[in-house]
Design a protein around this motif. Structure first.
Motif, PDB file in Angstrom:
ATOM      1  N   MET A   1       0.848  -1.193   0.000  1.00 13.14           N
ATOM      2  CA  MET A   1       0.000   0.000   0.000  1.00 13.14           C
ATOM      3  C   MET A   1       0.881   1.240   0.000  1.00 13.14           C
ATOM      4  N   THR A   2       0.451   2.283  -0.707  1.00 17.13           N
ATOM      5  CA  THR A   2       1.243   3.499  -0.751  1.00 17.13           C
ATOM      6  C   THR A   2       1.339   4.154   0.621  1.00 17.13           C
ATOM      7  N   THR A   3       2.475   4.767   0.895  1.00 12.74           N
ATOM      8  CA  THR A   3       2.682   5.451   2.179  1.00 12.74           C
ATOM      9  C   THR A   3       2.885   6.947   1.975  1.00 12.74           C
ATOM     10  N   ASP A   4       2.617   7.444   0.787  1.00  9.55           N
ATOM     11  CA  ASP A   4       2.770   8.865   0.486  1.00  9.55           C
ATOM     12  C   ASP A   4       1.767   9.671   1.302  1.00  9.55           C
ATOM     13  N   THR A   5       2.275  10.539   2.158  1.00  5.50           N
ATOM     14  CA  THR A   5       1.392  11.389   2.977  1.00  5.50           C
ATOM     15  C   THR A   5       1.684  12.867   2.731  1.00  5.50           C
ATOM     16  N   ASN A   6       2.117  13.208   1.537  1.00 11.55           N
ATOM     17  CA  ASN A   6       2.439  14.577   1.181  1.00 11.55           C
ATOM     18  C   ASN A   6       1.220  15.472   1.403  1.00 11.55           C
ATOM     19  N   PRO A   7       1.296  16.395   2.375  1.00  9.76           N
ATOM     20  CA  PRO A   7       0.119  17.209   2.693  1.00  9.76           C
ATOM     21  C   PRO A   7      -0.252  18.181   1.591  1.00  9.76           C
ATOM     22  N   SER A   8       0.638  18.382   0.622  1.00 10.54           N
ATOM     23  CA  SER A   8       0.327  19.319  -0.454  1.00 10.54           C
ATOM     24  C   SER A   8      -0.612  18.711  -1.486  1.00 10.54           C
ATOM     25  N   ARG A   9      -0.807  17.413  -1.413  1.00 12.18           N
ATOM     26  CA  ARG A   9      -1.709  16.749  -2.352  1.00 12.18           C
ATOM     27  C   ARG A   9      -2.899  16.187  -1.575  1.00 12.18           C
ATOM     28  N   PRO A  10      -4.115  16.563  -1.936  1.00 13.07           N
ATOM     29  CA  PRO A  10      -5.294  16.047  -1.226  1.00 13.07           C
ATOM     30  C   PRO A  10      -5.404  14.535  -1.389  1.00 13.07           C
ATOM     31  N   ARG A  11      -5.826  13.864  -0.312  1.00 11.72           N
ATOM     32  CA  ARG A  11      -6.108  12.433  -0.403  1.00 11.72           C
ATOM     33  C   ARG A  11      -7.319  12.223  -1.307  1.00 11.72           C
ATOM     34  N   ALA A  12      -7.292  11.148  -2.087  1.00 12.66           N
ATOM     35  CA  ALA A  12      -8.367  10.938  -3.051  1.00 12.66           C
ATOM     36  C   ALA A  12      -8.638   9.456  -3.242  1.00 12.66           C
ATOM     37  N   ILE A  13      -9.850   9.171  -3.707  1.00 11.70           N
ATOM     38  CA  ILE A  13     -10.219   7.839  -4.171  1.00 11.70           C
ATOM     39  C   ILE A  13     -10.621   7.970  -5.632  1.00 11.70           C
ATOM     40  N   LEU A  14     -10.040   7.124  -6.463  1.00 10.54           N
ATOM     41  CA  LEU A  14     -10.271   7.169  -7.902  1.00 10.54           C
ATOM     42  C   LEU A  14     -11.329   6.137  -8.282  1.00 10.54           C
ATOM     43  N   PHE A  15     -12.452   6.608  -8.797  1.00  8.55           N
ATOM     44  CA  PHE A  15     -13.530   5.743  -9.268  1.00  8.55           C
ATOM     45  C   PHE A  15     -13.510   5.713 -10.791  1.00  8.55           C
ATOM     46  N   MET A  16     -13.911   4.585 -11.353  1.00  9.65           N
ATOM     47  CA  MET A  16     -14.020   4.477 -12.808  1.00  9.65           C
ATOM     48  C   MET A  16     -15.369   3.862 -13.149  1.00  9.65           C
ATOM     49  N   GLY A  17     -16.135   4.565 -13.981  1.00 12.80           N
ATOM     50  CA  GLY A  17     -17.439   4.057 -14.390  1.00 12.80           C
ATOM     51  C   GLY A  17     -18.275   5.161 -14.996  1.00 12.80           C
ATOM     52  N   ASP A  18     -19.125   4.801 -15.961  1.00  9.35           N
ATOM     53  CA  ASP A  18     -19.974   5.801 -16.598  1.00  9.35           C
ATOM     54  C   ASP A  18     -21.179   6.130 -15.730  1.00  9.35           C
ATOM     55  N   MET A  19     -21.795   7.265 -16.037  1.00 11.74           N
ATOM     56  CA  MET A  19     -22.783   7.842 -15.125  1.00 11.74           C
ATOM     57  C   MET A  19     -23.994   6.953 -14.917  1.00 11.74           C
ATOM     58  N   VAL A  20     -24.383   6.156 -15.928  1.00 14.41           N
ATOM     59  CA  VAL A  20     -25.558   5.315 -15.770  1.00 14.41           C
ATOM     60  C   VAL A  20     -25.384   4.329 -14.616  1.00 14.41           C
ATOM     61  N   ILE A  21     -24.140   3.885 -14.377  1.00 15.23           N
ATOM     62  CA  ILE A  21     -23.869   2.974 -13.268  1.00 15.23           C
ATOM     63  C   ILE A  21     -23.500   3.748 -12.006  1.00 15.23           C
ATOM     64  N   VAL A  22     -22.717   4.811 -12.163  1.00 15.75           N
ATOM     65  CA  VAL A  22     -22.325   5.617 -11.010  1.00 15.75           C
ATOM     66  C   VAL A  22     -23.565   6.168 -10.302  1.00 15.75           C
ATOM     67  N   ALA A  23     -24.583   6.537 -11.077  1.00 18.97           N
ATOM     68  CA  ALA A  23     -25.814   7.076 -10.490  1.00 18.97           C
ATOM     69  C   ALA A  23     -26.495   6.071  -9.582  1.00 18.97           C
ATOM     70  N   ARG A  24     -26.262   4.788  -9.825  1.00 20.94           N
ATOM     71  CA  ARG A  24     -26.851   3.750  -8.977  1.00 20.94           C
ATOM     72  C   ARG A  24     -26.115   3.639  -7.647  1.00 20.94           C
ATOM     73  N   GLN A  25     -24.846   3.919  -7.638  1.00 21.35           N
ATOM     74  CA  GLN A  25     -24.020   3.725  -6.438  1.00 21.35           C
ATOM     75  C   GLN A  25     -23.463   5.055  -5.923  1.00 21.35           C
ATOM     76  N   LEU A  26     -24.313   6.068  -5.873  1.00 22.58           N
ATOM     77  CA  LEU A  26     -23.848   7.398  -5.467  1.00 22.58           C
ATOM     78  C   LEU A  26     -23.327   7.421  -4.039  1.00 22.58           C
ATOM     79  N   ARG A  27     -23.739   6.445  -3.234  1.00 21.77           N
ATOM     80  CA  ARG A  27     -23.250   6.404  -1.859  1.00 21.77           C
ATOM     81  C   ARG A  27     -21.724   6.228  -1.822  1.00 21.77           C
TER      82      ARG A  27
END
Length: 450
Positions: A1-27
């Motif tokens: 697992m990455t250990t990069d904790t550089n405070p200058s870069r916001p923590r993020a989660i990268l999702f991949m999927g088109d809106m028709v499916i993303v709209a189903r799992q907005l949670r």
């Protein structure tokens, strides 16, 4: 697992999927934001840019929480990896999650490259190709033959036991799956596939169909549930899913057989972390693999498990993507999704005297499901319309041709007989030229009895 904790870069989660499916799992989006992660999204041109922009501009819509969006021409590794490089420089990506089928392989590869929890590159590739699955677990597979484009014209039917099922190796949602009852019909069916598509010709496995949804962490399954399915296969050559029941109503030895087979499949493909959805036939007590997908289940199955257990799946999926310890409860109710037969013609309206109607493809959002007490009486929760007004409704040849479903639940020990008829009878589907909706279809009710 990455250990990069550089405070200058916001923590993020990268999702991949088109809106028709993303709209189903907005949670998933709201849960990432709630935990302090910037939600990032990769899409394809299948997502309407105007609709996405409108959702992002509406501060009441969960997609307004997206910090960044990247559009790729196709959901291929060679296109996704270059496209996300600017995101990787601007954000400290801590998790990668697939929403839907199309991005399964890029998500697995990106997570592996970033040393983050995920399915694994090999498992992601295998889950997008039925031939790789058959080759990996032949002892759990139906008897099959491979038909390449070059072999299609002269493919011999000798030695095959009919009926057989023809399946494209790389499609999903029952797209292109056809039943062939007689040898003389096989050449015409094979000729319908694109010239560059490899297909499988498999023995027809007799027995009810189920899916196993599983949550896995570090290669160990932490939870698994069995969903019963109903299809329209008895009325023609197609295998469209017309109903789901979570959890399935099965003897314990059959549940165990399905779970054991699923565990073996995940072990053999080398699955690491996340949610999986594997489909099996139960034939004379033996679980036979139809396909395995290293992503969340389709249709409303995530919401069925939410209603059944009382807890949503999306927070657990975030836990798994971040490598955080997690758990999920056992079911205390039984939840159902039943698709209705529809009349043919241009869709005008869908009305209900029961649960509210949600036009999920129009609103780009799904209703919020609220679990009830374990002993609460049977109740319908939503009528879901997955087509847009004006769409011409016809034969339900695959998942994309369906139009309307009802979601309802009941105590675990409540007999299912009549439930589907009761709740689908509240729905009327109006089309140009007529209406339908006076009762439940026989097949869907049979699925609810599974």
């Amino acid at each position: 697992m990455t250990t990069d904790t550089n405070p200058s870069r916001p923590r993020a989660i990268l999702f991949m999927g088109d809106m028709v499916i993303v709209a189903r799992q907005l949670r998933l989006i709201t849960e990432a934001h709630r935990r302090g992660y910037a939600p990032l999204l990769v899409i394809t041109p299948d997502t309407d840019p105007g609709e996405l922009a409108a959702c992002r501009a509406d501060d009441t819509h969960p997609l307004s929480l997206l910090a960044d969006v990247v559009n790729v021409a196709e959901p291929k590794v060679d296109l996704v990896v270059p496209a996300i490089q600017p995101l990787l420089r601007r954000y400290d990506v801590r998790g990668v999650l697939c929403i839907g089928d199309l991005f399964v392989e890029p998500v697995g590869m990106v997570a592996a490259c970033l040393n983050l929890p995920g399915a694994g590159a090999g498992a992601s590739r295998t889950s997008r190709n039925k031939l790789l699955q058959r080759t990996t677990v032949p002892h759990l597979s139906p008897d099959f033959r491979v038909v390449t484009p070059e072999e299609r014209a002269g493919f011999p039917a000798e030695g095959l036991s009919f009926p057989v099922v023809v399946k494209p190796v790389g499609r999903f949602s029952s797209l292109g799956v056809r039943q062939v009852r007689n040898p003389e019909d096989l050449p015409a069916i094979l000729a319908t596939y694109p010239e560059d598509e490899t297909v499988l010709v498999e023995s027809r496995v007799v027995g009810p169909e189920f899916s196993v949804e599983a949550l896995t962490q570090n290669g160990e399954i932490v939870w698994a549930g069995v969903t019963a399915k109903a299809t329209n296969e008895s009325t023609g050559i197609f295998f469209t899913e017309m109903g789901h029941t979570s959890p399935a109503r099965l003897p314990e030895q059959h549940v165990r057989a399905l779970r054991d087979a699923n565990a073996e499949v995940l072990r053999r493909i080398g699955f690491g972390d996340g949610i999986t959805h594997a489909e099996f036939r139960l034939s004379e007590g033996r679980a036979v693999l139809m396909e395995v997908a290293t992503r969340l289940p389709g249709d409303g199955i995530t919401f069925l498990w939410h209603l059944a257990t009382g807890e949503p799946l999306e927070p657990v999926m975030i836990d798994l993507a971040l490598g955080e310890p997690t758990s999920y409860p056992v079911p205390r109710r039984r939840a159902y999704q039943v698709y209705l037969e529809h009349p043919y013609g241009g869709l005008l309206d869908v009305t209900s005297t029961g649960a509210p109607v949600s036009w999920v493809s129009v609103d780009n959002t799904w209703p919020v499901f609220e679990p009830v007490a374990a002993d609460a009486p049977p109740a319908d929760h939503a009528v879901l319309v997955t087509q847009r007004p004006g769409t011409v409704l016809g034969p339900q040849t695959d998942s994309e041709a369906r139009s309307v479903s009802v979601v309802f639940d009941a105590p675990l020990d409540t007999p299912a007989d009549g439930l589907a008829e009761r709740f689908t009878a509240t729905v009327t589907i109006s089309v140009a030229g007529g209406t339908a909706g006076e009762g439940a279809r026989e097949l869907a009710d049979a699925g609810s009895r599974s």
